[in-house]
Scaffold this active site. Structure first.
Site, PDB file in Angstrom:
ATOM      1  N   GLU A   1     -18.027  -3.646 -28.024  1.00  0.00           N
ATOM      2  CA  GLU A   1     -16.734  -3.039 -27.737  1.00  0.00           C
ATOM      3  C   GLU A   1     -16.446  -3.025 -26.237  1.00  0.00           C
ATOM      4  OE1 GLU A   1     -16.485  -0.005 -31.562  1.00  0.00           O
ATOM      5  OE2 GLU A   1     -17.286   0.727 -29.659  1.00  0.00           O
TER       6      GLU A   1
ATOM      7  N   ASP B   1     -12.890  -0.231 -28.011  1.00  0.00           N
ATOM      8  CA  ASP B   1     -12.790   0.270 -29.381  1.00  0.00           C
ATOM      9  C   ASP B   1     -11.333   0.298 -29.826  1.00  0.00           C
ATOM     10  OD1 ASP B   1     -13.772   1.779 -31.786  1.00  0.00           O
ATOM     11  OD2 ASP B   1     -12.578   3.367 -30.880  1.00  0.00           O
TER      12      ASP B   1
ATOM     13  N   ASP C   1     -22.020  -0.813 -29.161  1.00  0.00           N
ATOM     14  CA  ASP C   1     -21.269  -0.278 -28.024  1.00  0.00           C
ATOM     15  C   ASP C   1     -20.924  -1.371 -27.019  1.00  0.00           C
ATOM     16  OD1 ASP C   1     -21.436   2.233 -29.111  1.00  0.00           O
ATOM     17  OD2 ASP C   1     -23.009   2.948 -27.761  1.00  0.00           O
TER      18      ASP C   1
ATOM     19  N   GLU D   1     -16.250   0.749 -23.267  1.00  0.00           N
ATOM     20  CA  GLU D   1     -16.410   0.867 -24.722  1.00  0.00           C
ATOM     21  C   GLU D   1     -15.241   1.631 -25.325  1.00  0.00           C
ATOM     22  OE1 GLU D   1     -18.874   3.416 -27.998  1.00  0.00           O
ATOM     23  OE2 GLU D   1     -19.423   3.552 -25.880  1.00  0.00           O
TER      24      GLU D   1
END
Length: 233
Positions: free
Chosen positions: A123, A51, A120, A47
């Protein structure tokens, strides 16, 4: 994982738009901390990577798509596109829920539908694609998943102040008040911070290259924090 599990993951891969060479990366991205024996075995590290990949790719796409827009306008679009709620919507479209690896407690309390977890995992999957197929593969997945949202978000972004004002009026609250809290940067490239005050609520703050942009950002921050849906969303 048996053959039926592999076949199921093929369906998810098709939805995401990437066939994994190392399917273990996808399995890792689908593993919540409650369903792992150690935090490093959950999706959290993927994640973190995803991101950053998402932010870079979306920023690049916005730069290409809106050549006449200012840095402040592009920043608002970027923040809206990569926020957790947007990522959760993408994960829902991919059909991630049934593939989540959750602990019994998390599964029993509706973890497969929790937007924080869905965001989450979106990502994390992007991070997994990046590791498995490189930057080009990740860009292709992000472009397909987020590209259409770029073309439909403009009116919603401009309507943040209006949406907040209408929401306050519907509850017979005073009109939201905006006040500048700081100004920084040189004269040719200032950055303003503004907070919006709604009676009975904690103020929300936003920033931008002009007072108008900062006010819109603050209004949007309030709407997001309080879970208020805007017109057109």
């Amino acid at each position: 994982m048996g053959s039926s599990g592999r076949k199921d993951l093929e369906a998810l891969e098709a939805s995401v738009g990437h066939g994994f060479v190392n399917r273990g990366l996808l399995e890792h991205a689908l593993t919540h901390v409650s369903g792992s024996t150690a935090r490093t075995e959950s999706y959290e590290r993927l994640e973190f990577l995803g991101d950053r990949v998402l932010g870079v790719v979306v920023a690049h796409l916005l730069y290409e798509t809106f050549p006449a827009e200012s840095e402040g306008e592009l920043s608002r679009r970027l923040a809206d596109l990569v926020r957790k709620e947007s990522c959760a919507e993408v994960a829902e479209r991919w059909g991630v829920g049934p593939f989540m690896r959750l602990g019994d407690g998390e599964a029993q309390t509706g973890g497969r539908k929790k937007r924080a977890i869905l965001g989450d995992m979106c990502e994390a999957i992007i991070g997994a694609v990046y590791l498995d197929g490189g930057a080009a593969a990740a860009e292709a997945v992000v472009r397909e998943a987020f590209g259409a949202r770029m073309q439909t978000q403009g009116r919603r972004l401009r309507d943040a102040k209006t949406s907040l004002q209408e929401w306050a009026q519907a509850r017979r609250l005073p009109t939201p008040c905006y006040r500048m809290t700081s100004r920084s940067g040189p004269d040719h490239a200032p950055f303003f911070k503004v907070e919006v005050v709604v009676e009975g609520f904690v103020p929300a703050e936003g920033g931008g290259a002009s007072k108008r942009v900062a006010e819109q950002s603050a209004a949007q921050a309030f709407l997001d924090r309080e879970g208020i849906e805007r017109e057109g969303t």
